[in-house]
Design an enzyme around this catalytic site. Structure first.
Site, PDB file in Angstrom:
ATOM      1  N   GLY A  21      -7.304 -20.924  -9.722  1.00 35.46           N
ATOM      2  CA  GLY A  21      -8.471 -20.051  -9.793  1.00 35.46           C
ATOM      3  C   GLY A  21      -8.949 -19.477  -8.472  1.00 35.46           C
ATOM      4  N   HIS A 120      -0.796  -8.813 -10.028  1.00 31.99           N
ATOM      5  CA  HIS A 120       0.596  -9.272  -9.931  1.00 31.99           C
ATOM      6  C   HIS A 120       0.979  -9.352  -8.447  1.00 31.99           C
ATOM      7  CE1 HIS A 120       4.725  -9.942 -11.109  1.00 31.99           C
ATOM      8  NE2 HIS A 120       5.068  -9.092 -10.153  1.00 31.99           N
ATOM      9  N   ASP A 161       3.728  -6.062 -16.963  1.00 27.26           N
ATOM     10  CA  ASP A 161       3.472  -5.462 -15.642  1.00 27.26           C
ATOM     11  C   ASP A 161       3.703  -3.947 -15.638  1.00 27.26           C
ATOM     12  OD1 ASP A 161       2.869  -8.005 -14.537  1.00 27.26           O
ATOM     13  OD2 ASP A 161       4.984  -8.388 -14.215  1.00 27.26           O
ATOM     14  N   GLU A 191      -4.170 -10.104  -2.799  1.00 26.33           N
ATOM     15  CA  GLU A 191      -4.759 -10.356  -4.126  1.00 26.33           C
ATOM     16  C   GLU A 191      -6.275 -10.542  -4.084  1.00 26.33           C
ATOM     17  OE1 GLU A 191      -2.649 -13.194  -6.694  1.00 26.33           O
ATOM     18  OE2 GLU A 191      -1.035 -13.162  -5.242  1.00 26.33           O
TER      19      GLU A 191
HETATM   20  C1  GRF Z   1      -1.532 -15.585  -8.232  1.00 19.90           C
HETATM   21  O1  GRF Z   1      -0.478 -15.487  -7.327  1.00 19.90           O
HETATM   22  C2  GRF Z   1      -1.410 -14.467  -9.231  1.00 19.90           C
HETATM   23  O2  GRF Z   1      -0.968 -13.266  -8.711  1.00 19.90           O
HETATM   24  C3  GRF Z   1      -0.385 -15.039 -10.145  1.00 19.90           C
HETATM   25  O3  GRF Z   1      -0.708 -16.417 -10.253  1.00 19.90           O
HETATM   26  C4  GRF Z   1      -1.421 -16.827  -9.079  1.00 19.90           C
HETATM   27  C5  GRF Z   1      -2.746 -17.369  -9.535  1.00 19.90           C
HETATM   28  O4  GRF Z   1      -3.429 -18.069  -8.583  1.00 19.90           O
HETATM   29  N1  GRF Z   1      -0.294 -14.319 -11.365  1.00 19.90           N
HETATM   30  P1  GRF Z   1      -4.939 -18.543  -8.801  1.00 19.90           P
HETATM   31  O5  GRF Z   1      -4.991 -19.367 -10.088  1.00 19.90           O
HETATM   32  O6  GRF Z   1      -5.824 -17.338  -8.882  1.00 19.90           O
HETATM   33  O7  GRF Z   1      -5.258 -19.392  -7.613  1.00 19.90           O
END
Ligand code: GRF
Length: 213
Positions: A21, A120, A161, A191
């Protein structure tokens, strides 16, 4: 009274999670700091009872729930029906997939057409689609030998995607990178930045539509 004034309409955001998360945390922090101002996280749903994301929601005082496929006897239709009921009950306008590790059916996507976004960890159209999730994405980027990777936030449609791109951010690959090191850098540099920014862009657009009615 909602923040921003009396009767101010706001987009109800639900975040779907499965793991640590950290992206959820970036969204929570962005709402607190005002980067996200057109929407508010009203619900966090996990398909994994052990997801630390649920603790993050609890700590932030956000209503949260866990619905697993095994609770539904492995019946995917029932699982999605329960998700949808919970989302609709919360008046969800926008769904954010933040590390949600379950592919959603065409029916689910149709129900929330243009109202689901996903992050992604690569620059789509590279290293994406069926089978590219988690560390596998970064393993593939290193294996190919690209010098730049990154992250993409996109709308979710029936093609894994494959939906319209909202934001992308590039991240450099360093000599000696491992998939784990690269995953951390992509999260930190891309991200956690573009997911909240995209959440605000889409919330603001949806809000315009809401206010016109
Ligand atoms: C991230 O790398 C996201 O892009 C991928 O899974 C990971 C999730 O991480 N789909 P978190 O649970 O938000 O720490």
């Amino acid at each position: 009274m909602t923040k921003g004034g009396k009767n101010k309409k706001i987009i109800n955001i639900a975040v779907l999670v499965s793991g640590g998360g950290t992206n959820l945390q970036a969204l929570i922090d962005a709402e607190r700091s005002g980067i996200i101002k057109s929407g508010s996280i009203k619900l966090v749903l996990s398909n994994n009872r052990n997801a630390y994301a649920l603790t993050r929601a609890e700590n932030a005082g956000i209503p949260h729930d866990c619905i697993t496929k095994s609770d539904c006897g492995g019946d995917v239709k029932l699982f999605e029906k329960r998700l949808m009921d919970r989302l609709d009950e919360a008046g969800t306008d926008l769904i954010i997939l933040a590390g949600f590790m379950s592919i959603l059916s065409a029916d689910f996507i149709e129900h929330y057409r243009d109202r689901i976004i996903n992050v992604h960890p690569s620059l789509i159209p590279s290293f994406c689609g069926q089978g590219f999730y988690g560390l596998k994405v970064h393993e593939a980027a290193l294996e190919y030998g690209v010098k730049v990777t990154g992250a993409t936030v996109h709308f979710v449609n029936e093609i894994p995607d494959g939906g319209r791109i909202i934001l992308q951010k590039a991240v450099k690959i360093h000599d000696g990178d491992t998939p784990e090191k690269l995953q951390k850098r992509v999260m930190k540099q891309a991200e956690w930045k573009i997911l909240p920014e995209a959440a605000e862009i889409v919330s603001a657009e949806l809000l315009k539509g809401k206010e016109d009615h």
